[in-house]
Structure formats: C-alpha cells, structure tokens
Design an enzyme around this catalytic site. Structure first.
Site, PDB file in Angstrom:
ATOM      1  N   ARG A  29     -12.871 -16.804 -20.490  1.00 20.12           N
ATOM      2  CA  ARG A  29     -14.013 -16.082 -19.904  1.00 20.12           C
ATOM      3  C   ARG A  29     -14.084 -14.652 -20.431  1.00 20.12           C
ATOM      4  O   ARG A  29     -15.168 -14.144 -20.717  1.00 20.12           O
ATOM      5  CB  ARG A  29     -13.937 -16.081 -18.377  1.00 20.12           C
ATOM      6  CG  ARG A  29     -14.242 -17.443 -17.762  1.00 20.12           C
ATOM      7  CD  ARG A  29     -14.123 -17.410 -16.270  1.00 20.12           C
ATOM      8  NE  ARG A  29     -12.757 -17.033 -15.891  1.00 20.12           N
ATOM      9  CZ  ARG A  29     -12.381 -16.737 -14.659  1.00 20.12           C
ATOM     10  NH1 ARG A  29     -13.246 -16.766 -13.666  1.00 20.12           N
ATOM     11  NH2 ARG A  29     -11.132 -16.424 -14.396  1.00 20.12           N
ATOM     12  N   ASN A  87     -15.677 -20.243 -14.296  1.00 22.06           N
ATOM     13  CA  ASN A  87     -14.937 -21.498 -14.300  1.00 22.06           C
ATOM     14  C   ASN A  87     -15.601 -22.461 -13.330  1.00 22.06           C
ATOM     15  O   ASN A  87     -16.080 -22.052 -12.269  1.00 22.06           O
ATOM     16  CB  ASN A  87     -13.487 -21.276 -13.855  1.00 22.06           C
ATOM     17  CG  ASN A  87     -12.636 -20.649 -14.929  1.00 22.06           C
ATOM     18  OD1 ASN A  87     -12.980 -20.655 -16.104  1.00 22.06           O
ATOM     19  ND2 ASN A  87     -11.510 -20.090 -14.526  1.00 22.06           N
TER      20      ASN A  87
END
EC number: 3.6.1.7
Length: 91
Positions: free
Chosen positions: A18, A36
C-alpha cells in the site's frame, strides 16, 4: 480525467504494497486511495489523466520489491469521486 478501480491479487498484504502504491500515485499526482481487502487482495481507486493512470497501472503490475502480483483487474469510469490527494485506508 478518469477513474480506475483496480483489484490486485498475489502477495500484496504485509509487504509494504500500500505504501508503494501511494508513492507511485504521488509521483503521478493521482488522487484516490488504496486499502487491504478481507479476501487478501488490495483495492485501489485512482483518479487523474489517462496517461498517468496507464503508467500507474504498469507500476502496480510490477509491484514493490517484496510483493508478488499475480493478477490485476482494472475498471475504468468517467465518474469521479473528487478526491484531492492519494491516501492509504487503514481498516
């Protein structure tokens, strides 16, 4: 301006993916978010010019040093949510 919703499959959680996505989006001045998912995949919403989005998708496909992207799906839309920056969504 376009919006891409991207779902990334593979080893993409717990490996800094990320953060990598946020850095790549910031390089291209894209807005949106990355998060996520409960199913082990990562979801990205990115808004910006088409050429920047295409370059971003290529970077995401290549992944970060510790990730392994096995599949990616991209859905393009012309409706924008009006994000002003790119952020990581923590769940």
């Amino acid at each position: 301006m376009l919006q891409y919703r991207i779902i990334v499959d593979g080893r993409v959680q717990g490996v800094g993916f990320r953060y990598f996505v946020q850095m790549e989006a910031d390089k291209r001045k894209l807005a949106g978010w990355v998060k996520n998912r409960d199913d082990g995949r990562v979801e990205i919403l990115a808004e910006g010019p088409e050429n920047a989005l295409q370059s971003f998708v290529e970077a995401v496909k290549n992944g970060s040093p510790f990730s392994k992207v096995t599949d990616i799906s991209v859905t393009e839309s012309r409706s924008l949510e009006g994000h002003h920056r790119f952020s990581i969504v923590y769940s």
